[in-house]
Design a protein around this motif. Structure first.
Motif, PDB file in Angstrom:
ATOM      1  N   ALA A  94       1.160  -1.460  -0.005  1.00  0.00           N
ATOM      2  CA  ALA A  94      -0.113   0.013   0.385  1.00  0.00           C
ATOM      3  C   ALA A  94       0.706   1.440   0.022  1.00  0.00           C
ATOM      4  CB  ALA A  94      -0.934   0.026   1.116  1.00  0.00           C
ATOM      5  N   LYS A  95       1.831   1.206   0.866  1.00  0.00           N
ATOM      6  CA  LYS A  95       2.841   2.560   0.611  1.00  0.00           C
ATOM      7  C   LYS A  95       3.843   2.541  -0.602  1.00  0.00           C
ATOM      8  CE  LYS A  95       5.134   2.785   4.676  1.00  0.00           C
ATOM      9  NZ  LYS A  95       6.358   2.525   5.463  1.00  0.00           N
ATOM     10  N   LEU A  96       3.869   1.312  -1.340  1.00  0.00           N
ATOM     11  CA  LEU A  96       4.516   1.137  -2.364  1.00  0.00           C
ATOM     12  C   LEU A  96       3.695   2.285  -3.306  1.00  0.00           C
ATOM     13  CD1 LEU A  96       6.782   0.578  -3.677  1.00  0.00           C
ATOM     14  CD2 LEU A  96       6.125  -1.303  -3.978  1.00  0.00           C
ATOM     15  N   TYR A  97       2.085   1.867  -3.356  1.00  0.00           N
ATOM     16  CA  TYR A  97       1.449   2.086  -4.376  1.00  0.00           C
ATOM     17  C   TYR A  97       1.023   3.443  -3.901  1.00  0.00           C
ATOM     18  CZ  TYR A  97       3.517  -2.010  -7.007  1.00  0.00           C
ATOM     19  OH  TYR A  97       4.513  -2.373  -7.941  1.00  0.00           O
ATOM     20  N   ALA A  98       1.185   4.014  -3.104  1.00  0.00           N
ATOM     21  CA  ALA A  98       0.737   4.876  -2.525  1.00  0.00           C
ATOM     22  C   ALA A  98      -1.191   4.273  -2.364  1.00  0.00           C
ATOM     23  CB  ALA A  98       0.207   6.323  -2.976  1.00  0.00           C
ATOM     24  N   ALA A  99      -1.739   3.184  -2.048  1.00  0.00           N
ATOM     25  CA  ALA A  99      -2.856   1.989  -2.038  1.00  0.00           C
ATOM     26  C   ALA A  99      -3.592   2.436  -1.161  1.00  0.00           C
ATOM     27  CB  ALA A  99      -2.676   0.761  -2.633  1.00  0.00           C
ATOM     28  N   LYS A 100      -5.438   2.227  -1.099  1.00  0.00           N
ATOM     29  CA  LYS A 100      -5.791   2.645   0.558  1.00  0.00           C
ATOM     30  C   LYS A 100      -5.833   0.418   0.398  1.00  0.00           C
ATOM     31  CE  LYS A 100     -10.200   4.033   1.607  1.00  0.00           C
ATOM     32  NZ  LYS A 100     -11.510   4.559   1.802  1.00  0.00           N
ATOM     33  N   ILE A 101      -5.848   0.655   1.466  1.00  0.00           N
ATOM     34  CA  ILE A 101      -6.546  -0.728   2.440  1.00  0.00           C
ATOM     35  C   ILE A 101      -7.656  -1.082   3.270  1.00  0.00           C
ATOM     36  CG2 ILE A 101      -5.758  -1.951   4.000  1.00  0.00           C
ATOM     37  CD1 ILE A 101      -2.636  -1.505   4.434  1.00  0.00           C
ATOM     38  N   HIS A 102      -8.891  -1.401   2.489  1.00  0.00           N
ATOM     39  CA  HIS A 102     -10.490  -2.344   3.357  1.00  0.00           C
ATOM     40  C   HIS A 102      -9.872  -3.234   3.552  1.00  0.00           C
ATOM     41  CE1 HIS A 102     -11.469   0.961   0.186  1.00  0.00           C
ATOM     42  NE2 HIS A 102     -10.702   0.285  -0.821  1.00  0.00           N
ATOM     43  N   LEU A 103      -9.460  -3.010   5.129  1.00  0.00           N
ATOM     44  CA  LEU A 103      -9.796  -4.079   6.333  1.00  0.00           C
ATOM     45  C   LEU A 103     -11.246  -4.858   6.696  1.00  0.00           C
ATOM     46  CD1 LEU A 103      -8.106  -5.633   8.434  1.00  0.00           C
ATOM     47  CD2 LEU A 103      -8.552  -3.727  10.011  1.00  0.00           C
ATOM     48  N   LEU A 104     -11.341  -6.504   6.229  1.00  0.00           N
ATOM     49  CA  LEU A 104     -12.348  -7.165   5.853  1.00  0.00           C
ATOM     50  C   LEU A 104     -12.449  -7.845   7.534  1.00  0.00           C
ATOM     51  CD1 LEU A 104     -15.231  -7.315   4.524  1.00  0.00           C
ATOM     52  CD2 LEU A 104     -14.125  -9.501   3.637  1.00  0.00           C
ATOM     53  N   GLY A 105     -12.766  -7.266   8.927  1.00  0.00           N
ATOM     54  CA  GLY A 105     -12.944  -8.398   9.426  1.00  0.00           C
ATOM     55  C   GLY A 105     -14.035  -9.553   8.974  1.00  0.00           C
ATOM     56  N   VAL A 106     -13.969 -10.451   9.635  1.00  0.00           N
ATOM     57  CA  VAL A 106     -15.107 -11.607   9.418  1.00  0.00           C
ATOM     58  C   VAL A 106     -15.169 -12.516  10.621  1.00  0.00           C
ATOM     59  CG1 VAL A 106     -15.746 -14.124   8.575  1.00  0.00           C
ATOM     60  CG2 VAL A 106     -14.097 -12.037   6.744  1.00  0.00           C
ATOM     61  N   HIS A 131      -0.290   3.551  11.822  1.00  0.00           N
ATOM     62  CA  HIS A 131       1.619   4.111  12.683  1.00  0.00           C
ATOM     63  C   HIS A 131       1.819   4.346  11.010  1.00  0.00           C
ATOM     64  CE1 HIS A 131       4.700   4.430  14.710  1.00  0.00           C
ATOM     65  NE2 HIS A 131       5.368   3.474  13.800  1.00  0.00           N
ATOM     66  N   ALA A 132       1.443   3.456   9.989  1.00  0.00           N
ATOM     67  CA  ALA A 132       2.208   3.793   8.889  1.00  0.00           C
ATOM     68  C   ALA A 132       1.876   4.338   7.557  1.00  0.00           C
ATOM     69  CB  ALA A 132       1.844   2.112   8.516  1.00  0.00           C
ATOM     70  N   GLY A 133       0.438   4.889   7.997  1.00  0.00           N
ATOM     71  CA  GLY A 133       0.246   6.684   7.570  1.00  0.00           C
ATOM     72  C   GLY A 133      -0.220   6.197   6.189  1.00  0.00           C
ATOM     73  N   VAL A 134      -0.616   4.731   5.996  1.00  0.00           N
ATOM     74  CA  VAL A 134      -1.921   4.316   5.010  1.00  0.00           C
ATOM     75  C   VAL A 134      -2.702   4.447   4.612  1.00  0.00           C
ATOM     76  CG1 VAL A 134      -2.215   2.219   3.769  1.00  0.00           C
ATOM     77  CG2 VAL A 134       0.041   2.437   4.482  1.00  0.00           C
ATOM     78  N   ALA A 135      -3.692   4.947   4.323  1.00  0.00           N
ATOM     79  CA  ALA A 135      -5.176   5.650   3.735  1.00  0.00           C
ATOM     80  C   ALA A 135      -5.836   4.176   4.055  1.00  0.00           C
ATOM     81  CB  ALA A 135      -5.387   5.812   2.912  1.00  0.00           C
ATOM     82  N   TYR A 136      -7.069   3.476   4.532  1.00  0.00           N
ATOM     83  CA  TYR A 136      -7.915   2.533   5.404  1.00  0.00           C
ATOM     84  C   TYR A 136      -9.487   3.067   5.247  1.00  0.00           C
ATOM     85  CZ  TYR A 136      -7.691   2.125  10.366  1.00  0.00           C
ATOM     86  OH  TYR A 136      -8.209   2.207  11.302  1.00  0.00           O
ATOM     87  N   ASP A 137     -10.362   1.510   6.029  1.00  0.00           N
ATOM     88  CA  ASP A 137     -11.213   1.780   5.603  1.00  0.00           C
ATOM     89  C   ASP A 137     -11.560   0.446   6.860  1.00  0.00           C
ATOM     90  OD1 ASP A 137     -12.272   0.135   3.463  1.00  0.00           O
ATOM     91  OD2 ASP A 137     -12.958   2.178   2.585  1.00  0.00           O
ATOM     92  N   LYS A 138     -11.860   0.644   7.349  1.00  0.00           N
ATOM     93  CA  LYS A 138     -12.723  -1.220   8.169  1.00  0.00           C
ATOM     94  C   LYS A 138     -13.994  -1.333   7.782  1.00  0.00           C
ATOM     95  CE  LYS A 138     -12.992  -1.236  12.972  1.00  0.00           C
ATOM     96  NZ  LYS A 138     -13.208  -0.668  13.920  1.00  0.00           N
ATOM     97  N   THR A 139     -14.607  -2.805   7.495  1.00  0.00           N
ATOM     98  CA  THR A 139     -15.648  -3.850   7.616  1.00  0.00           C
ATOM     99  C   THR A 139     -15.684  -4.623   8.398  1.00  0.00           C
ATOM    100  OG1 THR A 139     -16.105  -2.935   5.428  1.00  0.00           O
ATOM    101  CG2 THR A 139     -17.692  -4.240   6.285  1.00  0.00           C
ATOM    102  N   ILE A 140     -16.592  -5.111   9.805  1.00  0.00           N
ATOM    103  CA  ILE A 140     -16.842  -5.643   9.760  1.00  0.00           C
ATOM    104  C   ILE A 140     -18.054  -6.460   9.666  1.00  0.00           C
ATOM    105  CG2 ILE A 140     -17.181  -6.770  12.141  1.00  0.00           C
ATOM    106  CD1 ILE A 140     -14.064  -5.682  11.783  1.00  0.00           C
ATOM    107  N   ILE A 141     -18.141  -8.517   9.270  1.00  0.00           N
ATOM    108  CA  ILE A 141     -19.167  -8.985   9.534  1.00  0.00           C
ATOM    109  C   ILE A 141     -19.220 -10.487  10.255  1.00  0.00           C
ATOM    110  CG2 ILE A 141     -18.891  -8.235   6.523  1.00  0.00           C
ATOM    111  CD1 ILE A 141     -17.322  -9.878   5.586  1.00  0.00           C
ATOM    112  N   ASP A 142     -20.273 -10.965   9.723  1.00  0.00           N
ATOM    113  CA  ASP A 142     -20.372 -12.186  10.910  1.00  0.00           C
ATOM    114  C   ASP A 142     -20.755 -13.504   9.645  1.00  0.00           C
ATOM    115  OD1 ASP A 142     -20.533 -11.730  13.666  1.00  0.00           O
ATOM    116  OD2 ASP A 142     -21.752 -10.085  12.727  1.00  0.00           O
ATOM    117  N   GLY A 143     -19.745 -14.017   9.424  1.00  0.00           N
ATOM    118  CA  GLY A 143     -20.081 -15.540   8.875  1.00  0.00           C
ATOM    119  C   GLY A 143     -19.512 -16.468   8.267  1.00  0.00           C
TER     120      GLY A 143
END
Length: 208
Positions: A94-106, A131-143
């Protein structure tokens, strides 16, 4: 770009593993047509066999994929220590490509203690990403069907890469239930980065 060409004859997965070890390769990139039905559960694809054998990460791209570059990376996390091994490599990309991480908690468990441990793990992952300064969002799902849930989520977020762990269960050829890495490789139209888990029960969150 400097190019070195090696030509070999034999089993694709075995030959790729030999080339990786001999040339100290950091990552393998290979195309795949995927697999389904009998082939998925009991035979598997050359791509999945390569993932199981290679000591380095493997990026698989299905035929017909039109994704280029990494701007939106999906990071699915379950309530397991080995699941955390993907975090640092995902952050590095993500840092290398200036990408956004979409964190999916299952979440699979309903027991209170297990849910608390899951919440703590997700918080730790968020701390590493932040801490790494990377853009992200978080989604939590059940399953229980993390593969299916991850594919739907990746499509919804317009992801161009999914990061998974090459599950240890896959060494048993996955019985009737394909492990996450195998499901992703066989069904994802989005490129998949498969990372080999370390030996042992626990995996650190410190930079790799």
């Amino acid at each position: 770009i400097d190019i070195k060409i090696n030509v070999s004859k034999g089993n694709p997965a075995e030959e790729i593993e030999t080339a990786v070890v001999s040339n100290h390769i950091d990552v393998v990139i290979m195309g795949t047509h995927g697999a389904s039905g009998f082939n998925e559960y009991f035979i598997g694809s050359n791509a999945h066999k390569t993932i199981k054998r290679c000591p380095c990460p493997v990026i698989t791209v299905q035929a017909g994929s039109n994704k280029t570059g990494f701007q939106h990376i999906v990071l699915p996390v379950e309530n397991s220590y080995h699941s955390l091994e993907k975090v640092n490599r995902t952050v590095d990309l993500a840092k290398l490509y200036a990408a956004k991480i979409h964190l999916l908690g299952v979440r699979h468990e309903e027991e209170e203690l297990a849910l608390k441990k899951f919440d703590i793990m997700i918080e730790n992952v968020e701390n590493v990403i932040a801490h790494a300064g990377v853009a992200y969002d978080k989604t939590i799902i059940d399953g229980d069907h993390i593969g299916e849930q991850t594919l739907k989520f990746a499509k919804k977020t317009n992801a161009d890469l999914i990061v998974v762990l090459a599950d240890k269960e896959s060494e048993l050829n996955d019985a009737p239930f394909a492990a996450l890495a195998k499901q992703m490789v066989n069904h994802s139209k989005i490129p998949v980065l498969s990372i080999k888990p370390k030996e042992g029960k626990y995996a650190p969150l410190s930079p790799i």
